[in-house]
Design an enzyme around this catalytic site. Structure first.
Site, PDB file in Angstrom:
ATOM      1  N   HIS A   1     -10.109  23.095  -1.160  1.00  0.00           N
ATOM      2  CA  HIS A   1     -10.752  22.944   0.141  1.00  0.00           C
ATOM      3  C   HIS A   1     -10.087  21.866   0.975  1.00  0.00           C
ATOM      4  O   HIS A   1      -9.557  20.890   0.465  1.00  0.00           O
ATOM      5  CB  HIS A   1     -12.241  22.626  -0.020  1.00  0.00           C
TER       6      HIS A   1
ATOM      7  N   ASN B   1      14.254   3.628   4.944  1.00  0.00           N
ATOM      8  CA  ASN B   1      12.959   4.308   4.714  1.00  0.00           C
ATOM      9  C   ASN B   1      11.992   3.264   4.167  1.00  0.00           C
ATOM     10  O   ASN B   1      12.357   2.436   3.342  1.00  0.00           O
ATOM     11  CB  ASN B   1      13.114   5.449   3.706  1.00  0.00           C
TER      12      ASN B   1
ATOM     13  N   HIS C   1       7.339   8.056   8.910  1.00  0.00           N
ATOM     14  CA  HIS C   1       7.437   6.645   8.510  1.00  0.00           C
ATOM     15  C   HIS C   1       6.548   5.783   9.395  1.00  0.00           C
ATOM     16  O   HIS C   1       6.956   4.739   9.883  1.00  0.00           O
ATOM     17  CB  HIS C   1       8.891   6.166   8.596  1.00  0.00           C
TER      18      HIS C   1
ATOM     19  N   MET D   1     -19.179  20.136  -7.824  1.00  0.00           N
ATOM     20  CA  MET D   1     -18.268  21.265  -8.028  1.00  0.00           C
ATOM     21  C   MET D   1     -18.283  21.744  -9.472  1.00  0.00           C
ATOM     22  O   MET D   1     -18.191  22.941  -9.745  1.00  0.00           O
ATOM     23  CB  MET D   1     -16.846  20.847  -7.622  1.00  0.00           C
TER      24      MET D   1
ATOM     25  N   TYR E   1      18.572   8.479  11.949  1.00  0.00           N
ATOM     26  CA  TYR E   1      17.344   7.843  12.427  1.00  0.00           C
ATOM     27  C   TYR E   1      17.708   6.562  13.144  1.00  0.00           C
ATOM     28  O   TYR E   1      18.614   5.865  12.735  1.00  0.00           O
ATOM     29  CB  TYR E   1      16.441   7.340  11.303  1.00  0.00           C
TER      30      TYR E   1
HETATM   31  N1  6FA Z   1       9.265   6.557   2.595  1.00  0.00           N
HETATM   32  C1  6FA Z   1      10.357   6.135   1.946  1.00  0.00           C
HETATM   33  O1  6FA Z   1      10.536   4.950   1.780  1.00  0.00           O
HETATM   34  N2  6FA Z   1      11.268   7.038   1.450  1.00  0.00           N
HETATM   35  C2  6FA Z   1      11.143   8.372   1.648  1.00  0.00           C
HETATM   36  O2  6FA Z   1      11.971   9.174   1.173  1.00  0.00           O
HETATM   37  C3  6FA Z   1      10.026   8.843   2.371  1.00  0.00           C
HETATM   38  N3  6FA Z   1       9.857  10.150   2.604  1.00  0.00           N
HETATM   39  C4  6FA Z   1       8.682  10.566   3.144  1.00  0.00           C
HETATM   40  C5  6FA Z   1       8.417  11.947   3.230  1.00  0.00           C
HETATM   41  O3  6FA Z   1       9.372  12.789   2.891  1.00  0.00           O
HETATM   42  C6  6FA Z   1       7.160  12.389   3.673  1.00  0.00           C
HETATM   43  C7  6FA Z   1       6.910  13.884   3.777  1.00  0.00           C
HETATM   44  C8  6FA Z   1       6.145  11.452   3.995  1.00  0.00           C
HETATM   45  C9  6FA Z   1       4.751  11.902   4.420  1.00  0.00           C
HETATM   46  C10 6FA Z   1       6.403  10.086   3.918  1.00  0.00           C
HETATM   47  C11 6FA Z   1       7.662   9.645   3.509  1.00  0.00           C
HETATM   48  N4  6FA Z   1       7.925   8.285   3.408  1.00  0.00           N
HETATM   49  C12 6FA Z   1       9.068   7.873   2.795  1.00  0.00           C
HETATM   50  C13 6FA Z   1       6.959   7.281   3.880  1.00  0.00           C
HETATM   51  C14 6FA Z   1       6.152   6.657   2.749  1.00  0.00           C
HETATM   52  O4  6FA Z   1       5.759   7.626   1.787  1.00  0.00           O
HETATM   53  C15 6FA Z   1       4.953   5.949   3.363  1.00  0.00           C
HETATM   54  O5  6FA Z   1       5.434   4.958   4.225  1.00  0.00           O
HETATM   55  C16 6FA Z   1       4.074   5.289   2.320  1.00  0.00           C
HETATM   56  O6  6FA Z   1       3.624   6.223   1.352  1.00  0.00           O
HETATM   57  C17 6FA Z   1       2.878   4.648   3.002  1.00  0.00           C
HETATM   58  O7  6FA Z   1       2.065   4.054   2.015  1.00  0.00           O
HETATM   59  P1  6FA Z   1       0.557   3.613   2.326  1.00  0.00           P
HETATM   60  O8  6FA Z   1       0.066   2.903   1.127  1.00  0.00           O
HETATM   61  O9  6FA Z   1       0.534   2.951   3.619  1.00  0.00           O
HETATM   62  O10 6FA Z   1      -0.244   4.975   2.579  1.00  0.00           O
HETATM   63  P2  6FA Z   1      -0.230   6.421   1.918  1.00  0.00           P
HETATM   64  O11 6FA Z   1      -0.472   7.372   3.040  1.00  0.00           O
HETATM   65  O12 6FA Z   1       0.942   6.623   1.052  1.00  0.00           O
HETATM   66  O13 6FA Z   1      -1.524   6.379   0.959  1.00  0.00           O
HETATM   67  C18 6FA Z   1      -2.825   6.342   1.463  1.00  0.00           C
HETATM   68  C19 6FA Z   1      -3.758   6.847   0.371  1.00  0.00           C
HETATM   69  O14 6FA Z   1      -5.094   6.656   0.782  1.00  0.00           O
HETATM   70  C20 6FA Z   1      -3.605   8.342   0.080  1.00  0.00           C
HETATM   71  O15 6FA Z   1      -3.540   8.544  -1.312  1.00  0.00           O
HETATM   72  C21 6FA Z   1      -4.844   8.962   0.696  1.00  0.00           C
HETATM   73  O16 6FA Z   1      -5.268  10.147   0.017  1.00  0.00           O
HETATM   74  C22 6FA Z   1      -5.847   7.833   0.552  1.00  0.00           C
HETATM   75  N5  6FA Z   1      -6.894   7.865   1.571  1.00  0.00           N
HETATM   76  C23 6FA Z   1      -6.746   8.042   2.899  1.00  0.00           C
HETATM   77  N6  6FA Z   1      -7.935   7.998   3.525  1.00  0.00           N
HETATM   78  C24 6FA Z   1      -8.863   7.771   2.575  1.00  0.00           C
HETATM   79  C25 6FA Z   1     -10.286   7.627   2.617  1.00  0.00           C
HETATM   80  N7  6FA Z   1     -10.945   7.702   3.767  1.00  0.00           N
HETATM   81  N8  6FA Z   1     -10.964   7.436   1.451  1.00  0.00           N
HETATM   82  C26 6FA Z   1     -10.265   7.367   0.265  1.00  0.00           C
HETATM   83  N9  6FA Z   1      -8.915   7.498   0.172  1.00  0.00           N
HETATM   84  C27 6FA Z   1      -8.226   7.693   1.315  1.00  0.00           C
END
Ligand code: 6FA
Length: 729
Positions: free
Chosen positions: A171, A706, A663, A74, A622
């Protein structure tokens, strides 16, 4: 040095477009069905080669814009971008100095050829690109050799489709392919016909060309041998960041890979509101009060576009985009009743480690005051007569029955904090830790039960983008409940029906192990998410804060000034103001827990009755710990991740006790029996030697609150188990 041979997931081949009779050298990306092709004039018999070619992009209407990078990167590359606008194709040449919006690039002369068209299913851009084989960067096209081209795809439209210089969101996806320029030459007569809008004879001339030296894109080709690591951690969400920090603290050589880009200013993020100017440098991800704007902005580059529910695809994962409600876990969260195996019940040492690194706060405003508390006061008046007690909730995590208190967050110093501001920063300071963003992992490379590397889309990390492991090296998947599941499927690990979907996808199938090495595990099963209901009320004392609608474009001036000068006021906190819990009995003798979250404003209102929008507030209720309903996650034919059995209210008694909460837990559940669990008590994937999972997918059942607080305590415990497990690097 001339690149001799590069093997890509996809390499170009010759095809003739029946619509225009032109024979191109190109590919069709199997995921989005977009065709990219090019054909060159004959090589010069003396002197410099011609600097032009004819290209085409044929895309389904779902492609809102598509780009090509002619040196495979890019940055510092000639970028071509096009999109349909009515019956026209709008296009421009662009240039990027960083992973930011590419700007106009002057140099190439691009002319549309007659077969450029839009019909009811596709758009087609066929163009003559002159002065297009070099662009003053470190890369260029060697018409006698081969090179790497990169494509970019978006399902989100550009901001001003009639304007060739329109800005556009990042993208949705991108990829690379090998383009064989040497095999892409037409005869002089055919090339002239093509330019005149006529088909050629249908043949292309293949030339091996001279073997002179050429320059190619350094960023797309490994110029040094691939670096091997003790641990490769995939995904920089809370699970991955904590794991990578603790592994690097233990002296291991660690690579953390993240598919997305920066979030907060500290990580290089630049998405700042228009009402903030220098010297302040706070992004959308820094300013807690901008949480609600995550869902309403037109340019939502932070969401994963290949997952059908909300998931954050940037550093910090969910913790960079969520409401940051942060609860220290209860003992019952880790109980055997809640599905945890023996050995996980004593979470206290790990929760202590978490609290030391990341204490919670229920007064995020830096002046120590609380703002917009009217909804708290109104709901407290409702709860007190029912026997609810007020409490500082995280001071007594186990006391949750009929308790309410101010919402607690992991904000730090009036800004989003979380694992990005803490654990990631200590890891980044270590020489044995490497962080790479914009790297998408598709699968692990394995020989039976032994993982030998991680397959990525970044060929600077190793041949074919494969990152190797040191002796006894290990891989930890932390890509979240949907991301980890998809990587496991693409590595031949999961239920037969999902592996069959991967096997029928040509790109992914090429990287699957032989079917006799498939590992059958219940990946994607046993999933839960809190069913929730939004109850919307009005009350004369409420300030609904314009329902958070103008918070990104222009909140009240006084609030802006207060935040910028002292990190205080309304904008120093996210929208939730109060949380409460209650234990509910059920006719099946099980206890289900109800959590309430109270905030001014309302995300959705569905009524024909008149109401005063400036006085609305929401109580989200919830069901959390104790629910028995489970769903299932899986992939589509193009490998988008999605729920395939909704987890809410599968058990009618869950419904009787009281709808999506983001969640998601349980898709790679921890346990002792591989018929119902995916990882063992040491979070190692069953029937593998060196593959681990640390993210929300291992959590067997919903916690009380949460989940990310409880998940981070579990991550501290999991990484300690991984380090203690013999046989590692
Ligand atoms: N949890 C709370 O405890 N309090 C909250 O207020 C809360 N609010 C929300 C909320 O408002 C939203 C909109 C969302 C989506 C979730 C919320 N949650 C809340 C839940 C909480 O954020 C999740 O339970 C927590 O972030 C889960 O953490 P994990 O480590 O399991 O997974 P993530 O999805 O956070 O991170 C995965 C990472 O891997 C990302 O950065 C992603 O870009 C990366 N990734 C995914 N696939 C990949 C790949 N193939 N190659 C490389 N990187 C990759």
């Amino acid at each position: 040095m001339r690149r001799k041979s590069i093997v890509f997931g996809q390499s170009s081949s010759s095809y003739t477009d029946s619509g225009n009779g032109i024979t191109f050298q190109g590919i069709t990306d199997p995921t989005y069905g977009v065709t990219y092709g090019a054909v060159f004039p004959p090589l010069a018999t003396s002197g410099a080669n011609p600097n032009d070619f004819i290209g085409e992009i044929v895309a389904p209407l779902a492609a809102k814009w598509v780009g090509l990078a002619l040196g495979g990167a890019m940055i510092g590359d000639l970028l071509l971008v096009a999109w349909p606008n009515g019956n026209e194709i709008v296009y421009s040449s662009r240039w990027a100095t960083d992973y930011i919006q590419p700007v106009q690039f002057v140099g190439p002369t691009i002319t549309n050829l007659p077969s450029t068209a839009v019909n009811s299913t596709h758009w087609k851009w066929v163009f003559h690109c002159q002065n297009c084989t070099s662009w003053g960067g470190s890369s260029s096209i060697d018409p006698s050799g081969s090179g790497v081209w990169a494509w970019a795809y978006s399902n989100v439209a550009v901001n001003d489709p009639s304007n060739p210089q329109s800005t556009f969101p990042q993208h949705t996806d991108f990829g690379f392919f090998g383009e064989n320029f040497a095999a892409a030459h037409a005869s002089a007569a055919d090339y002239a016909n093509y330019l005149a809008g006529k088909g050629g004879s249908g043949t292309t001339t293949t030339s091996t060309g001279p073997t002179s030296t050429s320059t190619t894109s350094a960023s797309s080709t490994p110029t040094t041998p691939a670096v091997a690591y003790d641990y490769v951690v995939v995904g920089a969400g809370p699970g991955g960041i904590i794991t990578a920090d603790r592994l690097s603290q233990a002296g291991k050589k660690v690579l953390l890979l993240e598919r997305g880009g920066p979030s907060t200013a500290e990580t290089g993020g630049t998405d700042r509101p228009s009402w903030e100017s220098s010297p302040y440098n706070y992004t959308k991800f820094d300013i807690p009060g901008l949480f609600e704007s995550m869902f309403t902005d037109p340019n939502t580059f932070w969401w994963c576009k290949d997952i059908t529910v909300f998931a954050g695809c940037l550093v910090g994962g969910g913790t960079s985009v969520n409401g940051a409600l942060y609860w220290y876990p209860t003992d019952s969260d880790f109980s055997t009743t809640n599905g945890w195996p023996n050995g996980w019940q004593n979470h206290a040492p790990y929760t202590q480690m978490l609290m030391q690194r990341l204490p919670s706060t229920d007064t995020p405003s830096q002046d120590g005051k609380r703002y917009l508390t009217q909804s708290y006061d109104v709901v407290a008046q409702l709860l007190k007569p029912q026997g609810f007690q007020s409490s500082t909730i995280n001071n007594s995590p186990n006391q949750k029955d009929r308790v309410y208190g101010y919402s607690a967050f992991d904000f730090i110093g009036g800004k989003r904090g979380g694992p990005v501001a803490t654990y990631l920063q200590t890891a980044l300071a270590r020489p044995n830790f490497t962080y790479k963003d914009y790297v998408m992992v598709s699968s692990v490379v394995r020989n039976g039960s032994t993982i030998t590397g991680v397959r990525t889309n970044d060929t600077s990390l190793g041949p074919n983008g494969v990152v190797p492991l040191n002796k006894n090296g290990r891989v930890v998947l932390s890509a979240g409940s949907f991301g980890t599941m998809r990587i496991l499927f693409q590595s031949g690990i999961g239920p037969a029906d999902q592996l069959a979907i991967v096997a029928s996808n040509p790109t992914a199938a090429a990287n699957l192990p032989p079917s006799n090495q498939y590992i059958s595990l219940p990946v994607g099963m046993n999933v839960s998410d809190n069913p929730s209901i939004n109850l919307v009320f009005t009350h004369p004392s409420i300030d609904a804060y314009n329902n958070w609608a103008s918070v990104w474009t222009g909140p009240p001036q006084a609030d802006i000034q207060q935040y910028l000068t002292s990190l205080s006021g309304v904008l120093a906190s996210a929208s939730p103001k109060m949380n409460f819990w209650e234990a509910l009995g059920g006719p099946d003798q099980k206890t289900r827990w109800l959590q309430g979250t109270v905030r001014p404003g309302a995300a959705s209102i569905n009524t024909t009755n008149p109401y005063n929008a400036s006085q609305i507030f929401t109580i989200t209720t919830y069901l959390s710990q104790g629910i028995t309903s489970r769903g299932r996650l899986g992939v589509t034919a193009s490998l988008n991740a999605q729920p395939i059995v909704q987890p809410w209210f599968q058990d009618p008694i869950d419904k009787q006790a009281t709808m999506d909460s983001n969640h998601w837990v349980g898709s790679a559940k921890i346990g002792t029996d591989p018929s119902v669990a995916v990882v063992d008590s040491n979070v190692k994937v069953f029937n593998t030697d060196n593959l681990f999972v640390v993210d929300a997918s291992i959590i067997p059942a919903l916690p009380m609150g949460n989940p990310h607080g409880m998940l981070m305590s579990a991550a501290e415990h999991a990484v300690a188990n991984i380090l203690a497990l013999a046989g590692g690097p």
